[in-house]
Design a protein around this motif. Structure first.
Motif, PDB file in Angstrom:
ATOM      1  N   SER A  76      20.776   5.085  12.289  1.00  0.00           N
ATOM      2  CA  SER A  76      19.253   5.491  13.174  1.00  0.00           C
ATOM      3  C   SER A  76      18.692   4.185  13.813  1.00  0.00           C
ATOM      4  O   SER A  76      17.917   4.125  14.452  1.00  0.00           O
ATOM      5  CB  SER A  76      18.432   5.978  12.047  1.00  0.00           C
ATOM      6  N   LEU A  77      18.730   3.023  12.620  1.00  0.00           N
ATOM      7  CA  LEU A  77      18.017   1.799  12.982  1.00  0.00           C
ATOM      8  C   LEU A  77      18.664   1.040  14.299  1.00  0.00           C
ATOM      9  O   LEU A  77      18.163   0.812  15.269  1.00  0.00           O
ATOM     10  CB  LEU A  77      18.193   0.784  12.103  1.00  0.00           C
ATOM     11  N   ALA A  78      20.042   1.384  14.477  1.00  0.00           N
ATOM     12  CA  ALA A  78      20.793   0.813  15.740  1.00  0.00           C
ATOM     13  C   ALA A  78      20.249   1.702  17.154  1.00  0.00           C
ATOM     14  O   ALA A  78      20.175   1.228  18.089  1.00  0.00           O
ATOM     15  CB  ALA A  78      22.329   0.974  15.427  1.00  0.00           C
ATOM     16  N   PHE A  79      20.122   3.047  16.628  1.00  0.00           N
ATOM     17  CA  PHE A  79      19.731   3.806  17.755  1.00  0.00           C
ATOM     18  C   PHE A  79      18.232   3.295  18.344  1.00  0.00           C
ATOM     19  O   PHE A  79      18.008   3.074  19.201  1.00  0.00           O
ATOM     20  CB  PHE A  79      19.416   5.380  17.157  1.00  0.00           C
ATOM     21  N   GLY A  80      17.461   3.226  17.481  1.00  0.00           N
ATOM     22  CA  GLY A  80      16.010   2.600  17.655  1.00  0.00           C
ATOM     23  C   GLY A  80      16.224   1.274  18.285  1.00  0.00           C
ATOM     24  O   GLY A  80      15.325   1.116  19.406  1.00  0.00           O
ATOM     25  N   LEU A  81      17.156   0.371  18.160  1.00  0.00           N
ATOM     26  CA  LEU A  81      17.245  -0.786  18.775  1.00  0.00           C
ATOM     27  C   LEU A  81      17.747  -0.602  20.134  1.00  0.00           C
ATOM     28  O   LEU A  81      16.803  -1.199  21.174  1.00  0.00           O
ATOM     29  CB  LEU A  81      18.284  -1.921  17.948  1.00  0.00           C
ATOM     30  N   HIS A 122      20.325  14.027   7.787  1.00  0.00           N
ATOM     31  CA  HIS A 122      19.091  13.784   6.897  1.00  0.00           C
ATOM     32  C   HIS A 122      17.692  13.587   7.769  1.00  0.00           C
ATOM     33  O   HIS A 122      17.843  13.596   8.950  1.00  0.00           O
ATOM     34  CB  HIS A 122      19.487  12.263   6.199  1.00  0.00           C
ATOM     35  N   TYR A 123      16.771  13.903   6.954  1.00  0.00           N
ATOM     36  CA  TYR A 123      15.334  14.028   7.587  1.00  0.00           C
ATOM     37  C   TYR A 123      14.533  13.048   6.911  1.00  0.00           C
ATOM     38  O   TYR A 123      14.009  13.340   5.833  1.00  0.00           O
ATOM     39  CB  TYR A 123      14.723  15.350   7.474  1.00  0.00           C
ATOM     40  N   ASN A 124      14.356  11.919   7.569  1.00  0.00           N
ATOM     41  CA  ASN A 124      13.266  10.846   6.870  1.00  0.00           C
ATOM     42  C   ASN A 124      12.803   9.943   8.269  1.00  0.00           C
ATOM     43  O   ASN A 124      13.197  10.469   9.050  1.00  0.00           O
ATOM     44  CB  ASN A 124      14.324   9.999   5.994  1.00  0.00           C
ATOM     45  N   LEU A 125      11.852   9.109   7.753  1.00  0.00           N
ATOM     46  CA  LEU A 125      11.363   8.374   8.600  1.00  0.00           C
ATOM     47  C   LEU A 125      12.202   7.509   9.433  1.00  0.00           C
ATOM     48  O   LEU A 125      11.901   7.403  10.586  1.00  0.00           O
ATOM     49  CB  LEU A 125      10.272   7.498   8.100  1.00  0.00           C
ATOM     50  N   SER A 126      13.300   7.038   9.120  1.00  0.00           N
ATOM     51  CA  SER A 126      14.377   6.440   9.930  1.00  0.00           C
ATOM     52  C   SER A 126      14.888   7.486  10.807  1.00  0.00           C
ATOM     53  O   SER A 126      15.376   6.784  12.119  1.00  0.00           O
ATOM     54  CB  SER A 126      15.572   5.886   9.414  1.00  0.00           C
ATOM     55  N   THR A 127      14.859   8.796  10.628  1.00  0.00           N
ATOM     56  CA  THR A 127      15.244   9.471  11.633  1.00  0.00           C
ATOM     57  C   THR A 127      14.518   9.647  12.944  1.00  0.00           C
ATOM     58  O   THR A 127      14.877   9.666  14.193  1.00  0.00           O
ATOM     59  CB  THR A 127      15.399  11.012  11.009  1.00  0.00           C
ATOM     60  N   ALA A 128      13.333   9.269  12.900  1.00  0.00           N
ATOM     61  CA  ALA A 128      12.381   9.250  14.066  1.00  0.00           C
ATOM     62  C   ALA A 128      12.559   8.129  15.112  1.00  0.00           C
ATOM     63  O   ALA A 128      12.490   8.130  16.159  1.00  0.00           O
ATOM     64  CB  ALA A 128      10.926   9.075  13.361  1.00  0.00           C
ATOM     65  N   PRO A 136      22.996   5.508   3.538  1.00  0.00           N
ATOM     66  CA  PRO A 136      23.086   3.838   3.841  1.00  0.00           C
ATOM     67  C   PRO A 136      23.669   3.871   5.387  1.00  0.00           C
ATOM     68  O   PRO A 136      22.977   3.540   6.435  1.00  0.00           O
ATOM     69  CB  PRO A 136      23.866   3.076   2.890  1.00  0.00           C
ATOM     70  N   LYS A 137      24.913   4.406   5.546  1.00  0.00           N
ATOM     71  CA  LYS A 137      25.352   4.544   7.055  1.00  0.00           C
ATOM     72  C   LYS A 137      24.479   5.258   7.976  1.00  0.00           C
ATOM     73  O   LYS A 137      24.380   4.941   9.058  1.00  0.00           O
ATOM     74  CB  LYS A 137      26.832   5.102   6.924  1.00  0.00           C
ATOM     75  N   SER A 146      20.839  13.991  26.627  1.00  0.00           N
ATOM     76  CA  SER A 146      19.820  12.966  26.085  1.00  0.00           C
ATOM     77  C   SER A 146      19.412  12.997  24.662  1.00  0.00           C
ATOM     78  O   SER A 146      19.365  12.199  23.911  1.00  0.00           O
ATOM     79  CB  SER A 146      19.105  12.468  27.352  1.00  0.00           C
ATOM     80  N   HIS A 147      18.741  14.137  24.519  1.00  0.00           N
ATOM     81  CA  HIS A 147      17.934  14.463  23.292  1.00  0.00           C
ATOM     82  C   HIS A 147      18.547  14.834  22.205  1.00  0.00           C
ATOM     83  O   HIS A 147      18.078  14.552  21.150  1.00  0.00           O
ATOM     84  CB  HIS A 147      16.956  15.826  23.739  1.00  0.00           C
ATOM     85  N   VAL A 148      19.825  15.158  22.172  1.00  0.00           N
ATOM     86  CA  VAL A 148      20.592  15.369  21.047  1.00  0.00           C
ATOM     87  C   VAL A 148      20.654  14.167  20.142  1.00  0.00           C
ATOM     88  O   VAL A 148      21.039  14.408  18.679  1.00  0.00           O
ATOM     89  CB  VAL A 148      22.120  15.981  21.515  1.00  0.00           C
ATOM     90  N   ASN A 149      20.711  12.819  20.927  1.00  0.00           N
ATOM     91  CA  ASN A 149      20.597  11.905  19.697  1.00  0.00           C
ATOM     92  C   ASN A 149      19.768  11.937  18.693  1.00  0.00           C
ATOM     93  O   ASN A 149      19.930  11.570  17.647  1.00  0.00           O
ATOM     94  CB  ASN A 149      20.417  10.621  20.733  1.00  0.00           C
TER      95      ASN A 149
END
Length: 308
Positions: A41-46, A117-123, A35-36, A108-111
């Motif tokens: 990951s979602l916060a990264f995307g936003l 974990h490796y899942n779609l949210s990682t993208a 969950p965390k 920059s890219h290390v983010n």
């Protein structure tokens, strides 16, 4: 300046697919999501979306200005779109490769690699600071050759949309002909791995042929060892702002402490390089692993444990 990227329009589809994968993970692989980690990951995307809105228009404006110096007038025909997409993917390969081989770009890219974990949210773990690296300069040849900046921006957007679905463990190997040409979940799992054999491999965006051509391809070997995800020195925290800026902080600290003759090297050399050898680069880690495997092959009884 309007936003020409189709990625923003794909976001609802991304969210839907993440939810579907979560349902799959609850039944098939509960450890795939944490969950965390997912919230980070979602916060990264936003944050990345906001950064793109703030700085993406400036990049398109620069490209539009430079377009007046183009060598040719590339028409808006189907073959021009296809050619632009392929050449844009080649440019992405080199942007991505520099993102791993020069610390200025890696900061920059290390983010994108910071999740274990490796899942779609990682993208969705996209950078907030990509504009600082000036990586968009790799696409300038397309604009100067005559491809309209809007065409380049749209092709780049579809490139990123393609890459979303390959961030999953729910899909194994694709048909052999597809694996030979296209980037796939199997190929990209290799790219996100910290296992020594997999470090800095499979930089492709859409077409894995670039890795095969330029000698950076590595096949996934699930029967030999399980992939470990993340970065060599794991963050150990879900703190969003530390996750975003930790490598920039590390660069500043290293440059402050280093002798003058080595300061720029902490920007321009590969991640892990130090003037005193106190840390290891990916090449050093892989070389040590190869040496250990060589010893193990000569003396199977004393086969060493895999290096981290």
């Amino acid at each position: 300046m309007p936003n020409f990227s189709p990625v923003d329009y794909a976001v609802p589809g991304f969210v839907l697919l993440v939810l579907i994968e979560m349902i799959w993970a609850r039944k098939m692989r509960r450890e795939a999501y944490e969950p965390k980690d997912t919230l980070t990951s979602l916060a990264f995307g936003l944050g990345s979306t906001v950064s793109g809105l703030l700085f993406g228009g400036a990049v398109v404006a620069l490209f539009l200005w430079l377009w007046q110096f183009r060598l040719f007038d590339v028409p808006w025909t189907w073959w021009a779109w296809a050619l632009c997409f392929v050449l844009d993917d080649l440019a992405y390969y080199w942007i991505h490769r520099f993102g791993h081989r020069m610390r200025w770009f890696w900061a920059s890219h290390v983010n994108h690699h910071s999740s274990q974990h490796y899942n779609l949210s990682t993208a969705l773990r996209q950078t907030w600071t990509g504009f600082l690296t000036l990586g968009f300069a790799f696409k300038l040849p397309l604009v100067l050759a005559g491809f309209h900046p809007v065409m380049v921006a749209i092709c780049g957007g579809f490139n990123l949309i393609y890459q979303f679905w390959i961030h999953t463990e729910a899909i194994g190997k694709m048909p052999r002909w597809f694996e030979a040409v296209m980037n796939t979940p199997s190929h990209h799992r290799v790219h996100h791995a910290t296992n020594p054999r997999y470090l800095d491999r499979n930089y492709a965006g859409v077409f894995i042929v670039w890795d095969r051509l330029f000698g950076t391809f590595e096949e996934e070997r699930p029967d030999e060892e399980r992939i470990r995800y993340g970065i060599v020195r794991q963050l150990g925290t879900f703190n969003l702002f530390y996750s975003v800026f930790h490598e920039w902080i590390g660069i500043a600290q290293d440059m402050w402490r280093a002798p003058w003759k080595h300061k720029l090297s902490y920007l321009l050399r590969e991640p892990g390089w130090t003037h005193d050898g106190s840390r290891e680069t990916s090449d050093m880690i892989r070389a040590r692993w190869v040496a250990r495997k060589s010893v193990a092959s000569e003396n199977p009884i004393a086969e060493p444990r895999e290096a981290a």
